[in-house]
Design an enzyme around this catalytic site. Sequence first.
Site, PDB file in Angstrom:
ATOM      1  N   ASP A  77      -6.771  -5.746   1.363  1.00  0.00           N
ATOM      2  CA  ASP A  77      -5.930  -6.443   0.281  1.00  0.00           C
ATOM      3  C   ASP A  77      -4.730  -5.397   0.420  1.00  0.00           C
ATOM      4  O   ASP A  77      -4.767  -4.021   0.103  1.00  0.00           O
ATOM      5  CB  ASP A  77      -6.436  -6.496  -0.979  1.00  0.00           C
ATOM      6  CG  ASP A  77      -5.552  -7.104  -1.863  1.00  0.00           C
ATOM      7  OD1 ASP A  77      -5.343  -8.433  -1.887  1.00  0.00           O
ATOM      8  OD2 ASP A  77      -4.834  -6.506  -2.645  1.00  0.00           O
ATOM      9  N   LEU A  78      -3.374  -5.588   0.399  1.00  0.00           N
ATOM     10  CA  LEU A  78      -2.289  -4.802   0.241  1.00  0.00           C
ATOM     11  C   LEU A  78      -2.170  -4.594  -1.036  1.00  0.00           C
ATOM     12  O   LEU A  78      -2.110  -5.261  -2.379  1.00  0.00           O
ATOM     13  CB  LEU A  78      -1.058  -5.625   0.654  1.00  0.00           C
ATOM     14  CG  LEU A  78      -1.033  -6.217   2.154  1.00  0.00           C
ATOM     15  CD1 LEU A  78       0.280  -6.809   2.617  1.00  0.00           C
ATOM     16  CD2 LEU A  78      -1.289  -4.787   3.105  1.00  0.00           C
ATOM     17  N   ASP A 120      -1.918 -12.123   0.714  1.00  0.00           N
ATOM     18  CA  ASP A 120      -1.805 -10.551   1.245  1.00  0.00           C
ATOM     19  C   ASP A 120      -3.222  -9.924   1.247  1.00  0.00           C
ATOM     20  O   ASP A 120      -3.395  -8.958   1.424  1.00  0.00           O
ATOM     21  CB  ASP A 120      -0.954  -9.632   0.463  1.00  0.00           C
ATOM     22  CG  ASP A 120      -1.615  -9.475  -1.009  1.00  0.00           C
ATOM     23  OD1 ASP A 120      -2.183 -10.500  -1.468  1.00  0.00           O
ATOM     24  OD2 ASP A 120      -1.416  -8.419  -1.690  1.00  0.00           O
TER      25      ASP A 120
END
Length: 208
Positions: A77-78, A120
């Site tokens: 996950d960003l 994302d």
Amino acid sequence: MRENIKIRLLQSMLEEVTKKYDYFIAMQNEKMKHTFEMAVKDTLTGLYNRQYLDEYSKQALGRVERYENILVLIFIDLDNFKYVNDYFGHNEGDNVLRKIAQIFQKTFRSYDIVVRYGGDEFIVLIEDKHYEEDVIKSILKQFVKRVEESLKEFKLSASYGCAIAPNETKDINRLIELADERMYLQKGNKKKKNKKRGGEKALRLKTI
């Protein structure tokens, strides 16, 4: 003489028909390939989509059973991506996701499966005969470093968690849950560290 001419004409016609047939088959194959790509790829990033994840994971877990393979599922996950959309707009956010896809392709092997799971969030599936934890950690650290260096103007980073089949479970949904939980644990620890650093910095400024 006439027979030779007839044979040559027939050969010429056969060659022409063969060329057209080969061309038709090539076009059909290209069309099928394009249709397949459209069905299994995320249109924005070109990475695989969730539909392909479902299909591929069934096959991969089958190979885990038959050949005693290891399947590593990595949930990524960003960090700070909301900031990109909020302050730079969704078009810039889309550009960032395309760059992230390129970083995935540079970091992981061509036959590793990288999926855009949603927004994302990404999932990477790595199949191998053995699980080498140090190698996986090194690859992931390299990925995070590339994200931070390539997109430093957006203050982006990434958090991740891993789960392993068959060591922990042979169920794809449970693998995703485990990796997701570990990713959020890492993300939480990073936030605590950043908050602590921010507090220490504020304290230093106060005492100057």
